[in-house]
Design a protein around this motif. Sequence first.
Motif, mmCIF file in Angstrom:
data_model
loop_
_atom_site.group_PDB
_atom_site.id
_atom_site.type_symbol
_atom_site.label_atom_id
_atom_site.label_comp_id
_atom_site.label_asym_id
_atom_site.label_seq_id
_atom_site.Cartn_x
_atom_site.Cartn_y
_atom_site.Cartn_z
ATOM 1 N N TYR A 1 0.836 -1.198 0.000
ATOM 2 C CA TYR A 1 0.000 0.000 0.000
ATOM 3 C C TYR A 1 0.873 1.252 0.000
ATOM 4 O O TYR A 1 1.864 1.324 0.744
ATOM 5 N N PHE A 2 0.478 2.226 -0.799
ATOM 6 C CA PHE A 2 1.100 3.545 -0.828
ATOM 7 C C PHE A 2 0.009 4.576 -0.576
ATOM 8 O O PHE A 2 -1.168 4.315 -0.830
ATOM 9 N N ILE A 3 0.400 5.749 -0.122
ATOM 10 C CA ILE A 3 -0.514 6.880 0.014
ATOM 11 C C ILE A 3 -0.108 7.891 -1.053
ATOM 12 O O ILE A 3 1.055 8.316 -1.102
ATOM 13 N N ASP A 4 -1.045 8.270 -1.915
ATOM 14 C CA ASP A 4 -0.721 9.259 -2.939
ATOM 15 C C ASP A 4 -0.686 10.658 -2.314
ATOM 16 O O ASP A 4 -1.075 10.833 -1.153
ATOM 17 N N PRO A 5 -0.197 11.669 -3.019
ATOM 18 C CA PRO A 5 -0.081 13.011 -2.446
ATOM 19 C C PRO A 5 -1.408 13.643 -2.007
ATOM 20 O O PRO A 5 -1.401 14.592 -1.223
ATOM 21 N N ALA A 6 -2.529 13.131 -2.491
ATOM 22 C CA ALA A 6 -3.831 13.656 -2.075
ATOM 23 C C ALA A 6 -4.368 12.934 -0.841
ATOM 24 O O ALA A 6 -5.426 13.279 -0.326
ATOM 25 N N TYR B 1 -4.995 9.527 -0.742
ATOM 26 C CA TYR B 1 -5.712 8.289 -1.067
ATOM 27 C C TYR B 1 -4.759 7.105 -0.912
ATOM 28 O O TYR B 1 -3.607 7.159 -1.340
ATOM 29 N N GLU B 2 -5.262 6.035 -0.310
ATOM 30 C CA GLU B 2 -4.473 4.818 -0.179
ATOM 31 C C GLU B 2 -4.667 3.982 -1.439
ATOM 32 O O GLU B 2 -5.794 3.725 -1.855
ATOM 33 N N VAL B 3 -3.541 3.574 -2.037
ATOM 34 C CA VAL B 3 -3.569 2.795 -3.276
ATOM 35 C C VAL B 3 -2.831 1.487 -3.033
ATOM 36 O O VAL B 3 -1.678 1.483 -2.601
ATOM 37 N N GLU B 4 -3.514 0.400 -3.301
ATOM 38 C CA GLU B 4 -2.924 -0.934 -3.152
ATOM 39 C C GLU B 4 -2.470 -1.426 -4.517
ATOM 40 O O GLU B 4 -3.155 -1.222 -5.521
ATOM 41 N N PHE B 5 -1.304 -2.086 -4.535
ATOM 42 C CA PHE B 5 -0.820 -2.738 -5.742
ATOM 43 C C PHE B 5 -0.689 -4.225 -5.425
ATOM 44 O O PHE B 5 -0.161 -4.586 -4.371
ATOM 45 N N VAL B 6 -1.194 -5.063 -6.312
ATOM 46 C CA VAL B 6 -1.255 -6.512 -6.080
ATOM 47 C C VAL B 6 -0.616 -7.248 -7.247
ATOM 48 O O VAL B 6 -0.876 -6.937 -8.406
#
Length: 138
Positions: free
Chosen positions: A112-117, A119-124
């Motif tokens: 999981y990463f947090i974008d600059p806005a 939002y949590e973004v998961e990569f699978v």
Amino acid sequence: MYLEHVNLVVSDIPKVLTFYQAAFPHWKVRTEGSSEWYGKPRNWLHFGDDYHYIAFSDHGEGKNRDLEGHQVGLAHFAYVTNNIEATISRLKKAGFEIAKDGATEPYRKNVYFIDPAGYEVEFVEYLSDTPEQRNLTT
């Protein structure tokens, strides 16, 4: 049926675009412009490929929801990658750090990463083509 796009309200499109360009180097700005949203001016941009994209609008105010809290709202969204290590490497090179590691599962890797806005973004990355294995949670 498939998901075509997600529309994210942010405060700084160029800053957010840096994150998504690192995650999706094959995507491009499809279209952009300016308009008004319920009486407030905004810039907008569509970033993606021919079939999927993320729409960004820059009329956001305040902070995103507390991801550690219990407020109603978007928790995260996820993208499948064929090479999670390459995705992590590109994001780190662009200055973004892993927010949290994913679960230890035998048939997938995720992060999981947090974008600059905010939002949590998961990569699978899936390690099996078998749905029963891909969807297994331990």
